[in-house]
Write a protein that holds these residues in place. Structure first.
Motif, PDB file in Angstrom:
ATOM      1  N   LEU A 120       0.818  -1.199   0.000  1.00 24.65           N
ATOM      2  CA  LEU A 120       0.000   0.000   0.000  1.00 24.65           C
ATOM      3  C   LEU A 120       0.853   1.249   0.000  1.00 24.65           C
ATOM      4  N   VAL A 121       1.985   1.220   0.742  1.00 29.13           N
ATOM      5  CA  VAL A 121       2.751   2.442   0.948  1.00 29.13           C
ATOM      6  C   VAL A 121       3.446   2.894  -0.335  1.00 29.13           C
ATOM      7  N   VAL A 122       3.940   1.963  -1.119  1.00 28.10           N
ATOM      8  CA  VAL A 122       4.710   2.338  -2.298  1.00 28.10           C
ATOM      9  C   VAL A 122       3.899   2.217  -3.579  1.00 28.10           C
ATOM     10  N   GLY A 123       2.620   1.882  -3.482  1.00 23.97           N
ATOM     11  CA  GLY A 123       1.827   1.675  -4.681  1.00 23.97           C
ATOM     12  C   GLY A 123       1.506   2.985  -5.383  1.00 23.97           C
ATOM     13  N   ALA A 124       1.299   2.889  -6.686  1.00 22.07           N
ATOM     14  CA  ALA A 124       0.952   4.071  -7.463  1.00 22.07           C
ATOM     15  C   ALA A 124      -0.405   4.621  -7.046  1.00 22.07           C
ATOM     16  N   GLY A 125      -1.338   3.731  -6.671  1.00 20.84           N
ATOM     17  CA  GLY A 125      -2.643   4.201  -6.232  1.00 20.84           C
ATOM     18  C   GLY A 125      -2.562   5.027  -4.963  1.00 20.84           C
ATOM     19  N   PHE A 126      -1.697   4.639  -4.050  1.00 18.18           N
ATOM     20  CA  PHE A 126      -1.531   5.421  -2.816  1.00 18.18           C
ATOM     21  C   PHE A 126      -1.006   6.814  -3.128  1.00 18.18           C
ATOM     22  N   LEU A 127      -0.027   6.882  -4.010  1.00 17.38           N
ATOM     23  CA  LEU A 127       0.510   8.189  -4.379  1.00 17.38           C
ATOM     24  C   LEU A 127      -0.544   9.039  -5.083  1.00 17.38           C
ATOM     25  N   MET A 128      -1.371   8.413  -5.921  1.00 14.30           N
ATOM     26  CA  MET A 128      -2.430   9.156  -6.593  1.00 14.30           C
ATOM     27  C   MET A 128      -3.461   9.670  -5.598  1.00 14.30           C
ATOM     28  N   VAL A 130      -2.929  10.389  -2.417  1.00 10.59           N
ATOM     29  CA  VAL A 130      -2.312  11.503  -1.694  1.00 10.59           C
ATOM     30  C   VAL A 130      -2.318  12.766  -2.556  1.00 10.59           C
ATOM     31  N   ALA A 131      -2.041  12.597  -3.855  1.00 13.85           N
ATOM     32  CA  ALA A 131      -2.021  13.761  -4.748  1.00 13.85           C
ATOM     33  C   ALA A 131      -3.410  14.396  -4.856  1.00 13.85           C
ATOM     34  N   MET A 132      -4.458  13.568  -4.944  1.00 12.91           N
ATOM     35  CA  MET A 132      -5.804  14.117  -5.064  1.00 12.91           C
ATOM     36  C   MET A 132      -6.241  14.805  -3.775  1.00 12.91           C
ATOM     37  N   LEU A 133      -5.898  14.227  -2.612  1.00  9.99           N
ATOM     38  CA  LEU A 133      -6.233  14.884  -1.356  1.00  9.99           C
ATOM     39  C   LEU A 133      -5.455  16.185  -1.192  1.00  9.99           C
ATOM     40  N   ALA A 134      -4.182  16.179  -1.626  1.00  8.71           N
ATOM     41  CA  ALA A 134      -3.415  17.421  -1.588  1.00  8.71           C
ATOM     42  C   ALA A 134      -4.009  18.465  -2.529  1.00  8.71           C
ATOM     43  N   GLY A 135      -4.523  18.026  -3.672  1.00  6.76           N
ATOM     44  CA  GLY A 135      -5.185  18.955  -4.574  1.00  6.76           C
ATOM     45  C   GLY A 135      -6.439  19.551  -3.963  1.00  6.76           C
TER      46      GLY A 135
END
Length: 407
Positions: A120-128, A130-135
């Protein structure tokens, strides 16, 4: 003279949640999440829809976030969100079955951010995600105050008046003429000033045409999209199962067949999002998506599950050394105490995960090589028993676990 400004992140997050968007069913494609974000922050909702689709295709974060926001954001006019209504904190439009399905989708899609077995931590979905919540946080910082007219959009609907009273007190009667009047007897209506017909005072005034009673509407035309989609999904499952069983397409396992059915249901949901029909497909899509996600996480080893569990191998004939032992998961014990070599031979014992134990004859000359990628190794130096005799070159390995060789 200089001034320093600091950002109080906790207070901004509380403000973000206090002024969060509401779902707007009037311009919704699915649930109005993107439409609500567009109205709240003054951005075209199409951009949010594109972002959710990209996030869904890249790691599956879009499915998780959309279902979560559908659950947590209340619809315009509702008293509470579906999640709050599910636990008894207010009322929300729609059925509780939809809320339960959303909870299932959120729980099943959360561990699949990485996709294909990634963490979960290194997955592309997790990063996406985080990016959407940051947006979202960036949009709030840009527009912390809701735009003009937002209060009307997000306002809760007033409770509907109870049926039963067709005319208010005092509308056609004078004070004191009501059924519970505290002062004296009822006053007769204007058309009966002498009070000669008290039994007819409840009738409407002459010349007043009562409003016609609302006619019951005819039966609402029911959409056939749900039935047609489920029928096509069943046909796809039957054809896929037939090809797998009779056509020899072994790669069409149960997981892929379920994925084909889910693709058909997803197509029906897309059509229903445009035509505002087929909402019953959500009840089928939720559990089906959960099965596909869980089944894709559990990878079946090549050749099935025969190489799993506890396995015991006894070798007494040198001919058996031509076939190495390969194990997948579990405990593996290889007993060679009854083996007598006829010549120099090579042999290997391998396991992906688990304990590997090899028992050698007391007088066998062995060239031993033991290794474990992650775990312990106990392979003592074995002294030469019969110099000049046949030698067994033995390789014992495990991926995760322990290796033990004894005589």
């Amino acid at each position: 003279m200089s001034s320093t400004s600091t950002t109080d992140v906790p207070s901004e997050l509380r403000s973000l949640w206090r002024t969060r968007p509401v779902r707007t069913p009037d311009d919704a494609k699915i649930a109005g999440v993107c439409g609500g974000f567009g109205r709240r922050y003054g951005v075209d909702p199409v951009l949010f829809r594109i972002a959710f689709v990209i996030a869904a295709l890249w790691g599956g974060a879009g499915v998780f976030l959309y279902a979560l926001l559908w659950l947590l954001l209340r619809s315009a006019g509702d008293e509470a969100s579906k999640g709050e209504a599910l636990i008894g904190k207010g009322r929300a439009s729609g059925s509780k079955v939809t809320a339960v399905v959303l909870v299932v989708v959120v729980l099943l899609s959360a561990p699949t951010f990485g996709g294909s077995g990634e963490s979960l931590v290194v997955g592309a979905g997790f990063l996406m995600a985080v990016a959407m919540l940051a947006g979202w946080y960036g949009l709030h910082r840009r527009t912390p105050v809701p735009p003009a007219g937002w209060a009307e959009v997000s306002a809760m609907r007033p409770p509907s008046p109870r049926a039963g009273t067709t005319r208010s007190a005092g509308a056609s009667q004078e004070p004191g003429s009501g059924p519970g009047a505290p002062y004296g007897p009822p006053v007769p209506p204007s058309w009966d000033p002498l009070g000669a017909a008290p039994f007819a005072w409840d009738l409407p005034d002459p010349g007043t045409i009562p409003a016609p009673a609302p006619q019951p509407s005819g039966p609402r035309s029911r959409s056939r999209l749900t039935k047609v989609t489920l029928g096509l999904a069943l046909i796809a499952v039957a054809v896929s199962a037939g090809l797998s069983t009779l056509g020899g397409l072994t790669w069409l396992d149960s997981t892929r067949i379920a994925a084909i059915a889910l693709a058909v249901v997803a197509g029906g949901l897309l059509i229903g999002a445009v035509t505002r029909r087929g909402h019953g497909l959500l009840v089928v899509a939720g559990p089906l998506a959960g099965f596909v996600l869980l089944a894709s996480l559990v990878q079946v080893p090549e050749g099935g599950w025969e190489g799993t569990g506890d396995q015991f191998v006894e070798i007494t004939d040198p001919v058996q050394l031509s076939t190495p032992v390969v194990h997948e998961i579990g405990s593996l014990t290889v007993d060679m105490r009854g083996l007598e070599l006829d010549r120099d031979r090579d042999y290997s014992v391998a396991s992906d995960m688990g304990e590997v134990r090899v028992i050698l004859p007391p007088d066998l000359e062995v060239d031993l090589n033991c290794r474990a990628d992650l775990g312990s190794v106990d392979c003592p130096d074995l002294p030469v028993r019969e110099p000049g005799g046949p030698v067994l070159s033995l390789d014992v390995a495990t991926g995760v676990g322990s290796v033990t060789v004894t005589r």
